[in-house]
Design an enzyme around this catalytic site. Structure first.
Site, PDB file in Angstrom:
ATOM      1  N   HIS A 476       3.289 -85.219 -20.916  1.00  0.00           N
ATOM      2  CA  HIS A 476       4.276 -85.356 -19.839  1.00  0.00           C
ATOM      3  C   HIS A 476       4.559 -86.823 -19.508  1.00  0.00           C
ATOM      4  CE1 HIS A 476       6.942 -83.756 -17.016  1.00  0.00           C
ATOM      5  NE2 HIS A 476       6.163 -82.956 -16.315  1.00  0.00           N
ATOM      6  N   ASP A 480       9.756 -85.126 -20.668  1.00  0.00           N
ATOM      7  CA  ASP A 480      10.048 -84.481 -19.387  1.00  0.00           C
ATOM      8  C   ASP A 480      10.057 -82.961 -19.553  1.00  0.00           C
ATOM      9  OD1 ASP A 480      10.321 -86.928 -18.129  1.00  0.00           O
ATOM     10  OD2 ASP A 480      12.469 -87.055 -18.570  1.00  0.00           O
TER      11      ASP A 480
END
Length: 505
Positions: A476, A480
């Site tokens: 992450h 995204d």
């Protein structure tokens, strides 16, 4: 004339070492190839042998000091050692000692080969030969195990094994002498007996009590309030090296490792302990454990899920599998479709095909797809290179070749490095759902699962469809949520409508 003792080459990425301990002191008699000093690097310990027989005249570097490759360690005075080593030897014995020197031109050294850029050491496995055995060229002598793969070492020439230097369990670096073969054939009678004598002396060194931590490791242990029994040593005879302490501190493994050593072992009954079996982890298994834990500790790992109707792909396989196999010589499986679908999705969502290097993001304009393969020695991930430029048939052929090499233990370092994305198929073992762990430094891994008939709502009606859950674990920090979900949707769309793969949509 004095012979110099210098720091040997320690590997591509190693430029310095610390003097761990001297086995001799000035004035001691030494013989050629006898260990004189032990050097410790952040990856491995290395014993430096005497380059010649004689008397250790001087020591230039003390224990605990750091030296660079090529630095002078000490000097050996010639002549005195040879006389002192066997003053009462009979003439016949002296002749026997010099015989190997005369046949030096026929003695072939078998050394540890280079195993790849990131591999600086290997562990000696089981020897297939013993001193005195006659071997043919290309006969397997010994198996070396690195943290990524096992490698069989073949005999470079035909002859007789006259000396085995490295024992099973020893850690060796590229260029380290493993054994010697007499290619002349004359050593078949005399050399084996002479060569077998040192074997009992070397065995205790490999299997004796664990050594104290190396100097650099001791300092780091003290700085981090750790004890040696909290860190698994990877050096010779279980010695704890600086790299072991760094890895333990970085992963937090030291605190976890201390628990099994103390409290949980105390209440075990004697009869239960007798039925336990303690087996040392292979270097491959140790590396798998370390890399998986490092990935969890480093990446901001998150998993998103979806499901795919495998009916269209299954129908396509059923219709063309015989023709496909006849033309291409390989069965039409699911991995070709999944690999191709992943390549299409990576082109659209490049962040999933990138990696983080410090404060930079490196985007890969190619698709090297790693395919996780389970073997009896552990999980390996061979890489299908430039999969985005391959047809489904070419991908299936390459995966078949890599899978066979993995099962036969023939994978080389070139087969397992450079991957940009990984596919793991837990479905072959019956897994219905899982969250795969990233294969660092990659930013994404796709988990495939079991195909299971389930009731689905299609056009307002409930029908039974062959469904598979998909899982995408991603970093992450660089990917995204929107990108991850879109990537998985694109894979789903390609599989549910395989014409997209043909039309590049």
């Amino acid at each position: 004339m004095a012979t110099e003792i210098r720091v040997p080459t320690l590997g591509e990425s190693v430029s310095e070492a610390t003097i761990a301990q001297w086995f001799k002191k000035p004035g001691d008699t030494v013989t050629a190839d006898e260990p004189l000093v032990e050097l410790e690097t952040d990856k491995v310990t290395v014993e430096v042998p005497a380059p010649a027989s004689g008397t250790l005249e001087s020591i230039s570097v003390k224990e605990g000091e750091t030296v660079e490759v090529g630095a002078l360690l000490g000097q050996i005075a010639a002549g005195a050692g040879a006389a002192a080593s066997a003053p009462a030897a009979a003439p016949a014995e002296k002749k026997a000692e010099t015989a190997p020197a005369k046949a030096a031109g026929n003695i072939v050294d078998v050394v540890t080969p280079s195993a790849g850029e990131s591999v600086t050491e290997a562990e000696v496995g089981e020897w297939s030969v013993k001193v005195g055995d006659v071997v043919k060229a290309d006969d397997v002598l010994v198996e070396l195990e690195t943290d990524k793969a096992a490698q069989e070492i073949p005999a470079p020439v035909a002859g007789t094994v006259v000396k085995i230097v490295a024992s099973t369990g020893d850690t060796v670096t590229p260029g380290t002498l493993l054994c010697q073969i007499d290619a002349s054939g004359s050593a078949a009678f005399a050399a084996p007996a002479a060569a077998s004598a040192p074997a009992p002396a070397t065995a205790p060194a490999a299997s004796g009590s664990s050594m104290p931590p190396a100097p650099a490791a001791s300092k780091m242990l003290a700085e981090n309030n750790l004890s040696a029994d909290q860190v698994a040593g990877s050096g010779k005879r279980g010695q704890v090296l600086k790299g072991d302490v760094i890895a333990a501190v970085a992963s937090g493994a030291a605190s976890a490792a201390s628990a099994p050593v103390s409290a949980p072992r105390a209440p075990v009954a004697a009869q239960d302990e007798a039925r336990e079996e303690r087996v040392r982890m292979t270097k491959l298994r140790q590396t798998i454990a370390r890399r998986l834990k490092d990935a969890q500790n480093t990446a901001a790992m998150l998993t998103t899920y979806n499901e795919v109707d495998m009916g269209p792909v299954m129908e396509l396989r059923k219709q063309y599998k015989d023709l496909f196999e006849k033309k291409h010589g390989v069965k039409l499986g699911f991995m070709g479709f999944f690999t191709k679908a992943v390549c299409h999705a990576l082109k659209e969502i490049p962040a999933v095909n990138a990696e983080i290097d410090g404060t930079d993001v490196i985007f890969k304009n190619f698709c090297h797809i790693g395919v996780a393969v389970g073997t009896d020695k552990g999980l390996v991930v061979p890489v299908v290179r430039d999969a985005d430029q391959m047809s489904i048939a070419e991908i299936e052929q390459e995966i078949g070749n890599l899978g066979k090499k993995a099962r036969d233990g023939k994978l080389g370092m070139a087969d397992m490095t450079g991957g940009t994305f990984t596919i793991s198929n837990g479905g072959v073992y019956g897994s219905l759902m899982s969250s795969p762990i990233l294969n660092a430094p990659q930013s994404g891994i796709l988990g495939m699962h079991k195909i299971q008939d389930r009731p689905m709502a299609v056009n307002g009606q409930v029908v039974i469809r062959p469904m598979m859950y998909l899982a995408l674990s991603y970093d992450h920090r660089i990917v995204d949520g929107k990108e991850a979900v879109t990537f998985l949707v694109r894979v789903k769309e390609s599989l549910e409508d395989p014409q997209r793969l043909v039309l590049d949509l």
